[in-house]
Scaffold this motif. Structure first.
Motif, PDB file in Angstrom:
ATOM      1  N   GLU A   1       4.190   7.473 -15.782  1.00 26.89           N
ATOM      2  CA  GLU A   1       3.057   6.786 -16.397  1.00 26.89           C
ATOM      3  C   GLU A   1       1.783   6.930 -15.572  1.00 26.89           C
ATOM      4  O   GLU A   1       0.733   6.416 -15.939  1.00 26.89           O
ATOM      5  CB  GLU A   1       3.400   5.306 -16.611  1.00 26.89           C
ATOM      6  N   GLY A   2       1.875   7.618 -14.426  1.00 30.56           N
ATOM      7  CA  GLY A   2       0.706   7.849 -13.591  1.00 30.56           C
ATOM      8  C   GLY A   2       0.281   6.655 -12.760  1.00 30.56           C
ATOM      9  O   GLY A   2      -0.837   6.607 -12.260  1.00 30.56           O
ATOM     10  N   LEU A   3       1.174   5.691 -12.587  1.00 33.35           N
ATOM     11  CA  LEU A   3       0.834   4.480 -11.841  1.00 33.35           C
ATOM     12  C   LEU A   3       1.247   4.549 -10.377  1.00 33.35           C
ATOM     13  O   LEU A   3       0.717   3.818  -9.545  1.00 33.35           O
ATOM     14  CB  LEU A   3       1.492   3.266 -12.512  1.00 33.35           C
ATOM     15  N   VAL A   4       2.212   5.406 -10.090  1.00 29.72           N
ATOM     16  CA  VAL A   4       2.719   5.565  -8.725  1.00 29.72           C
ATOM     17  C   VAL A   4       2.810   7.060  -8.425  1.00 29.72           C
ATOM     18  O   VAL A   4       3.127   7.856  -9.304  1.00 29.72           O
ATOM     19  CB  VAL A   4       4.111   4.895  -8.581  1.00 29.72           C
ATOM     20  N   GLU A   5       2.517   7.408  -7.192  1.00 30.93           N
ATOM     21  CA  GLU A   5       2.635   8.793  -6.738  1.00 30.93           C
ATOM     22  C   GLU A   5       3.564   8.838  -5.544  1.00 30.93           C
ATOM     23  O   GLU A   5       3.659   7.876  -4.778  1.00 30.93           O
ATOM     24  CB  GLU A   5       1.264   9.338  -6.315  1.00 30.93           C
ATOM     25  N   ARG A   6       4.222   9.968  -5.396  1.00 30.70           N
ATOM     26  CA  ARG A   6       5.062  10.175  -4.219  1.00 30.70           C
ATOM     27  C   ARG A   6       4.338  11.124  -3.283  1.00 30.70           C
ATOM     28  O   ARG A   6       3.902  12.204  -3.685  1.00 30.70           O
ATOM     29  CB  ARG A   6       6.410  10.758  -4.624  1.00 30.70           C
TER      30      ARG A   6
ATOM     31  N   VAL B   1       3.215   5.430  -3.328  1.00 31.88           N
ATOM     32  CA  VAL B   1       1.956   4.684  -3.302  1.00 31.88           C
ATOM     33  C   VAL B   1       1.467   4.456  -4.738  1.00 31.88           C
ATOM     34  O   VAL B   1       1.754   5.252  -5.628  1.00 31.88           O
ATOM     35  CB  VAL B   1       0.857   5.434  -2.510  1.00 31.88           C
ATOM     36  N   CYS B   2       0.736   3.386  -4.939  1.00 32.86           N
ATOM     37  CA  CYS B   2       0.127   3.150  -6.258  1.00 32.86           C
ATOM     38  C   CYS B   2      -1.047   4.096  -6.419  1.00 32.86           C
ATOM     39  O   CYS B   2      -1.843   4.284  -5.499  1.00 32.86           O
ATOM     40  CB  CYS B   2      -0.361   1.713  -6.373  1.00 32.86           C
ATOM     41  N   SER B   3      -1.137   4.686  -7.590  1.00 30.99           N
ATOM     42  CA  SER B   3      -2.250   5.608  -7.836  1.00 30.99           C
ATOM     43  C   SER B   3      -3.344   4.953  -8.656  1.00 30.99           C
ATOM     44  O   SER B   3      -4.419   5.500  -8.800  1.00 30.99           O
ATOM     45  CB  SER B   3      -1.748   6.866  -8.541  1.00 30.99           C
TER      46      SER B   3
ATOM     47  N   GLU C   1       0.809  -1.223   0.000  1.00 30.83           N
ATOM     48  CA  GLU C   1       0.000   0.000   0.000  1.00 30.83           C
ATOM     49  C   GLU C   1       0.839   1.269   0.000  1.00 30.83           C
ATOM     50  O   GLU C   1       0.444   2.265  -0.565  1.00 30.83           O
ATOM     51  CB  GLU C   1      -1.012   0.018   1.149  1.00 30.83           C
ATOM     52  N   GLU C   2       2.004   1.259   0.624  1.00 30.25           N
ATOM     53  CA  GLU C   2       2.919   2.401   0.593  1.00 30.25           C
ATOM     54  C   GLU C   2       4.289   1.920   1.062  1.00 30.25           C
ATOM     55  O   GLU C   2       4.392   0.918   1.770  1.00 30.25           O
ATOM     56  CB  GLU C   2       2.438   3.538   1.484  1.00 30.25           C
ATOM     57  N   ALA C   3       5.323   2.639   0.641  1.00 28.53           N
ATOM     58  CA  ALA C   3       6.675   2.285   1.068  1.00 28.53           C
ATOM     59  C   ALA C   3       7.615   3.449   0.805  1.00 28.53           C
ATOM     60  O   ALA C   3       7.432   4.210  -0.144  1.00 28.53           O
ATOM     61  CB  ALA C   3       7.163   1.048   0.327  1.00 28.53           C
TER      62      ALA C   3
END
Length: 80
Positions: free
Chosen positions: A66-71, A77-79, A38-40
């Motif tokens: 690619e818009g798949l992960v956000e910081r 986290v996965c977006s 879920e987050e790391a």
């Protein structure tokens, strides 16, 4: 239990589908871990995946572009 010790039972409610636009094996591995955890932080990714930070940054940058992960601060986290 640390995030590096995820079990199948803990991830059973998580959709572990890999988006088709992810090409590289490393990006797939990072995405799957983030999806399950879920987050790391970068340190948690490094420890859990046993990858050097220098290797992780390009994967995270690609996934972010690619818009798949956000910081979010220090967390990734996965977006999707």
């Amino acid at each position: 239990m640390s995030k590096s010790e995820l079990t199948l039972e803990q991830t059973s409610d998580t959709d572990l589908t890999i988006p088709q636009e992810i090409d590289s094996t490393g990006s797939k591995l990072v995405y799957l871990y983030l999806n399950a955890a879920e987050e790391a932080t970068i340190e948690e990714l490094q420890s859990s995946l046993r990858m050097k930070q220098l290797a992780l940054f390009p994967y995270l940058e690609t996934l972010t572009d690619e818009g798949l992960v956000e910081r979010d601060g220090q967390q990734y986290v996965c977006s999707a």
